[in-house]
Scaffold this active site. Sequence first.
Site, PDB file in Angstrom:
ATOM      1  N   SER A 128       3.904  -3.236  -3.496  1.00 25.61           N
ATOM      2  CA  SER A 128       4.482  -3.432  -2.169  1.00 25.61           C
ATOM      3  C   SER A 128       5.524  -2.346  -1.919  1.00 25.61           C
ATOM      4  CB  SER A 128       5.062  -4.845  -2.037  1.00 25.61           C
ATOM      5  OG  SER A 128       5.336  -5.167  -0.693  1.00 25.61           O
ATOM      6  N   GLU A 167      -3.324  -0.392   0.572  1.00 21.48           N
ATOM      7  CA  GLU A 167      -3.357  -1.835   0.812  1.00 21.48           C
ATOM      8  C   GLU A 167      -2.218  -2.181   1.748  1.00 21.48           C
ATOM      9  OE1 GLU A 167      -1.138  -4.535  -0.331  1.00 21.48           O
ATOM     10  OE2 GLU A 167       0.354  -3.011  -0.800  1.00 21.48           O
ATOM     11  N   HIS A 208      -1.747  -7.606  -1.886  1.00 23.62           N
ATOM     12  CA  HIS A 208      -0.927  -8.797  -1.702  1.00 23.62           C
ATOM     13  C   HIS A 208      -1.693 -10.119  -1.818  1.00 23.62           C
ATOM     14  CE1 HIS A 208       2.014  -5.904  -0.182  1.00 23.62           C
ATOM     15  NE2 HIS A 208       2.926  -6.849  -0.242  1.00 23.62           N
TER      16      HIS A 208
END
Length: 305
Positions: free
Chosen positions: A116, A210, A275
Amino acid sequence: MNATPSIIMPARLVRGDTIGLFAPAGPVRDHKSFTAGIRLLADMGFKVYHHNDILRSTGYLAGDDSRRAEEFHQLWADPEVKALLAVRGGYGCMRLLPHLNFDLIGKSPKILAGFSDITVLLNVLSSRTGLVTFHAPNLSSLARVDAPSVERFFATLTHREPPPARPVGLEILRSGQARGRLVGGNLATLVHLLGTPHESGWDDCLLFLEDVGEAPYRLDRLLTQLYQAGRLQHIAGLILGGFKDCGDLELIWQRVLELLGPLNIPVWANFPAGHGDSNHTLPIGLVAEMDSNAGMLRFVGSACC
């Protein structure tokens, strides 16, 4: 953007090693997941160390910039700490970059893992020092991901050579073979690095992307910015991971193929990293090969020593 230095491998983990936990971005909100992650690391035979104030909070950050950088440097300089695992993402890693001691990091290679917002640290440290870093579950998500993701997390960090990935459900949007240094992570975070002194090189890489919670038009905007900034035209291959809660992904896959239309490179989708429930550990900075015929991602050489 300077040329990427030679690859530096961190030492692999062995049972009994100490894993240092750090909070470079947002504060811990889910204490149960934090505790569950620590328990899982202990069950696998590892010691865990963190500063007493790791649960601190300064608004949307886990402490001010100087405190978060100090925590990072202290753990990196501690000879007992063999790996650093981020407790969570959020936002804040970009603010740390001017404070980081890259000489310390390059001279004392260690495992660095997270994802992230941690995408910033993974790619910048790899491009600046040559260190192989690991796009992997953060501590707070480690106990929530599926069993194959947990298995790959420990298999990758405890072995010299990362296992090849042949994921079920992989979509080959455009076939082909490609080889290059694996870079990437969270799409929005990577776009925020454009034009800064910390931006990594893109040419001849295998780019992994992502994201989470972004509407299709926002993903289109991010991808279009990458393309119009000239960052996608010279990549060797593209791997699209999880895009959780991002709406109709077919629209995004179509836009990706439009942007990359003139390029004869492989494009994959639904790779199990991001995620979602599946978040397979990937070595950032290591050379990898996309084999579309086998649906397999292979890694060239060792990620750890």
